[in-house]
Design an enzyme around this catalytic site. Structure first.
Site, PDB file in Angstrom:
ATOM      1  N   HIS A  62       1.348   4.910  -2.352  1.00 47.48           N
ATOM      2  CA  HIS A  62       0.985   5.800  -3.461  1.00 47.48           C
ATOM      3  C   HIS A  62       2.253   6.505  -3.905  1.00 47.48           C
ATOM      4  O   HIS A  62       2.861   7.246  -3.115  1.00 47.48           O
ATOM      5  CB  HIS A  62      -0.046   6.831  -3.003  1.00 47.48           C
ATOM      6  CG  HIS A  62      -1.293   6.228  -2.449  1.00 47.48           C
ATOM      7  ND1 HIS A  62      -2.409   5.991  -3.216  1.00 47.48           N
ATOM      8  CD2 HIS A  62      -1.591   5.767  -1.202  1.00 47.48           C
ATOM      9  CE1 HIS A  62      -3.343   5.433  -2.458  1.00 47.48           C
ATOM     10  NE2 HIS A  62      -2.878   5.279  -1.236  1.00 47.48           N
TER      11      HIS A  62
ATOM     12  N   HIS B  54       0.859  -1.191   0.000  1.00 51.35           N
ATOM     13  CA  HIS B  54       0.000   0.000   0.000  1.00 51.35           C
ATOM     14  C   HIS B  54       0.890   1.234   0.000  1.00 51.35           C
ATOM     15  O   HIS B  54       1.317   1.715   1.046  1.00 51.35           O
ATOM     16  CB  HIS B  54      -0.920  -0.044   1.234  1.00 51.35           C
ATOM     17  CG  HIS B  54      -1.936   1.056   1.269  1.00 51.35           C
ATOM     18  ND1 HIS B  54      -3.115   0.949   1.970  1.00 51.35           N
ATOM     19  CD2 HIS B  54      -1.964   2.288   0.696  1.00 51.35           C
ATOM     20  CE1 HIS B  54      -3.815   2.067   1.833  1.00 51.35           C
ATOM     21  NE2 HIS B  54      -3.132   2.895   1.070  1.00 51.35           N
TER      22      HIS B  54
ATOM     23  N   ASP C 252       1.609   7.041   2.276  1.00 51.50           N
ATOM     24  CA  ASP C 252       2.183   8.249   1.658  1.00 51.50           C
ATOM     25  C   ASP C 252       3.350   8.701   2.545  1.00 51.50           C
ATOM     26  O   ASP C 252       3.226   9.655   3.333  1.00 51.50           O
ATOM     27  CB  ASP C 252       1.120   9.353   1.582  1.00 51.50           C
ATOM     28  CG  ASP C 252      -0.068   8.933   0.733  1.00 51.50           C
ATOM     29  OD1 ASP C 252       0.051   8.959  -0.508  1.00 51.50           O
ATOM     30  OD2 ASP C 252      -1.093   8.537   1.317  1.00 51.50           O
TER      31      ASP C 252
ATOM     32  N   HIS D  94      -9.397   0.836  -1.468  1.00 48.72           N
ATOM     33  CA  HIS D  94      -9.414   1.416  -0.120  1.00 48.72           C
ATOM     34  C   HIS D  94     -10.838   1.252   0.422  1.00 48.72           C
ATOM     35  O   HIS D  94     -11.811   1.575  -0.280  1.00 48.72           O
ATOM     36  CB  HIS D  94      -9.097   2.912  -0.152  1.00 48.72           C
ATOM     37  CG  HIS D  94      -7.650   3.248  -0.376  1.00 48.72           C
ATOM     38  ND1 HIS D  94      -6.908   2.736  -1.394  1.00 48.72           N
ATOM     39  CD2 HIS D  94      -6.819   4.071   0.318  1.00 48.72           C
ATOM     40  CE1 HIS D  94      -5.675   3.233  -1.323  1.00 48.72           C
ATOM     41  NE2 HIS D  94      -5.593   4.046  -0.296  1.00 48.72           N
TER      42      HIS D  94
ATOM     43  N   GLU E 195     -11.241   2.999   5.841  1.00 51.43           N
ATOM     44  CA  GLU E 195     -10.228   3.931   6.381  1.00 51.43           C
ATOM     45  C   GLU E 195     -11.008   5.008   7.146  1.00 51.43           C
ATOM     46  O   GLU E 195     -11.054   4.987   8.370  1.00 51.43           O
ATOM     47  CB  GLU E 195      -9.400   4.548   5.248  1.00 51.43           C
ATOM     48  CG  GLU E 195      -8.360   5.554   5.726  1.00 51.43           C
ATOM     49  CD  GLU E 195      -7.674   6.305   4.557  1.00 51.43           C
ATOM     50  OE1 GLU E 195      -8.230   6.369   3.447  1.00 51.43           O
ATOM     51  OE2 GLU E 195      -6.582   6.875   4.798  1.00 51.43           O
TER      52      GLU E 195
HETATM   53  N1  ADE Z   1      -4.567   8.719  -1.793  1.00 48.79           N
HETATM   54  C1  ADE Z   1      -3.350   8.753  -1.288  1.00 48.79           C
HETATM   55  N2  ADE Z   1      -3.368   8.325  -0.024  1.00 48.79           N
HETATM   56  C2  ADE Z   1      -4.646   7.990   0.284  1.00 48.79           C
HETATM   57  C3  ADE Z   1      -5.300   7.470   1.423  1.00 48.79           C
HETATM   58  N3  ADE Z   1      -4.667   7.197   2.565  1.00 48.79           N
HETATM   59  N4  ADE Z   1      -6.624   7.267   1.354  1.00 48.79           N
HETATM   60  C4  ADE Z   1      -7.283   7.546   0.257  1.00 48.79           C
HETATM   61  N5  ADE Z   1      -6.719   8.035  -0.852  1.00 48.79           N
HETATM   62  C5  ADE Z   1      -5.397   8.260  -0.838  1.00 48.79           C
HETATM   63 ZN    ZN Z   2      -3.759   4.738   0.529  1.00 48.01          ZN
END
Ligand code: ADE
Ligand code: ZN
Length: 336
Positions: free
Chosen positions: A22, A20, A282, A200, A203
């Site tokens: 990005h 996971h 991220d 996703h 969350e």
């Molecule tokens: N795009 C980048 N990081 C994200 C996250 N944690 N949740 C949803 N979209 C994302």
């Molecule tokens: Zn994410």
């Protein structure tokens, strides 16, 4: 069997896969400034410190606003290449042996950047990392769920020249109010093309979105999924099917999904027998990469080596990688 408490250098050498991540979320402020200068882009920040100071988030949307703004410096194939290779090198230093790399084409197409530009840069960085360090990578083409499903379908069709270079499709961006079912037709099309599917869910969104992603999108993994713990039926389903969950501890704290790591759902998720993996999401925005996440969990939860071996094994089991490499890595983890 060694059941010592896991320490930093042992964790750094533990082979692990990141599922996971990005790639746009790996943009460190230093590179942001370098690319802004390279491309003549004006940034709304005075310096690197001002960018870092802005990394205080209230929720997912407050992060996404900055994340989409940051992307604006990425213009050429060389920019995407430099971004990705810089992260691959940092991840390798963290003991990462494989990365399933999410990327957001719609964040670039709307700025006039072509898929060819994006893919050329990413694929070259992947080849360079493989040659340099043996790091393996796979691509997850992710759709922005706050945009219409028709836009996602158009991106999927436009990606036809690269279907053999893409492992899976994913679903990210603002979760609440954008349930997985909105993308059922897009995911059915991806399945018909032979692409694997992740999304996703759970969350910021409710546990029901997790069930919906499984039912309507036929996903093989759930990204995040931490809110499953609020619904015993969802937990039971995830446990029985051993659906891999790509949990991102430092991200959840940074975006206030939990107030502090000590209160994270992770210990309850492990106790429930869920198939958990640890990831960075991220890393440039949330306080560090894979090793930072592993170390933070070691400190917060006191997990022993056996637990971390299990988490690393889970990650390799669920990664998009060739079977021969998978079994070799699982043996490496067992010997570590
Ligand atoms: N795009 C980048 N990081 C994200 C996250 N944690 N949740 C949803 N979209 C994302
Ligand atoms: Zn994410």
């Amino acid at each position: 069997m060694n059941t010592d408490t896991a320490d930093e250098s042992w964790l750094a050498r533990l082979p692990k896969a990141e599922l996971h991540l990005h790639i746009e979320g790996t943009l460190e402020p230093e590179l942001m400034f370098e690319l802004a200068q390279r491309n003549g882009v004006k940034l709304p920040f005075a310096d690197v410190e001002a960018v870092r100071a802005a990394y205080q988030f209230d929720d997912l949307q407050s992060f996404l606003d900055l994340y989409y703004q940051g992307m604006n410096v990425l213009r050429t194939s060389a920019d995407f290449h430099d971004l990705a290779l810089a992260y691959f090198r940092r991840a390798h230093a963290d003991g990462v042996v494989h990365i399933d790399v999410m990327f957001d084409p719609q964040g670039h197409l709307k700025r006039g950047i072509t898929l060819q530009t994006l893919m050329d840069g990413l694929l070259q960085a992947m080849a360079d990392a493989q040659a340099e360090s043996g790091l393996s990578t796979a691509l997850i083409l992710s759709f922005l769920r706050d945009l219409p499903a028709e836009d996602a379908m158009a991106v999927l069709e436009a990606a036809a020249p690269w279907y053999n270079r893409i492992a899976a499709v994913g679903l990210d961006s603002a979760e609440r109010g954008h349930p997985p079912g909105k993308f059922a037709a897009v995911y059915a099309r991806a399945k018909s093309l032979g692409l694997a599917r992740t999304a996703h869910a759970g969350e910021e969104g409710p546990p029901a979105y997790i069930s919906e992603a499984l039912d309507a999108l036929d996903v093989c993994r759930i990204d995040h999924g931490v809110r499953c713990i609020e619904d015993t039926a969802v937990v039971a389903r995830l446990r029985d099917a051993q659906i891999p969950l790509t949990v991102c501890p430092l991200s959840n704290v940074a975006l206030r999904v939990v107030d502090k790591l000590a209160n994270h759902q992770l210990p309850a998720m492990l106790a429930a027998g869920l198939n958990v993996t640890l990831n960075s999401d991220d890393p440039a925005y949330f306080g560090g990469g894979m090793l930072a996440n592993f170390n933070a969990c070691a400190t917060a939860f006191g997990w022993n080596r056996e637990t971390f071996r299990m988490l690393a094994t889970n990650s390799v089991q669920a990664a998009f990688m060739p079977e021969g490499r998978r079994s070799a890595l699982i043996s490496d983890i067992a010997r570590h």
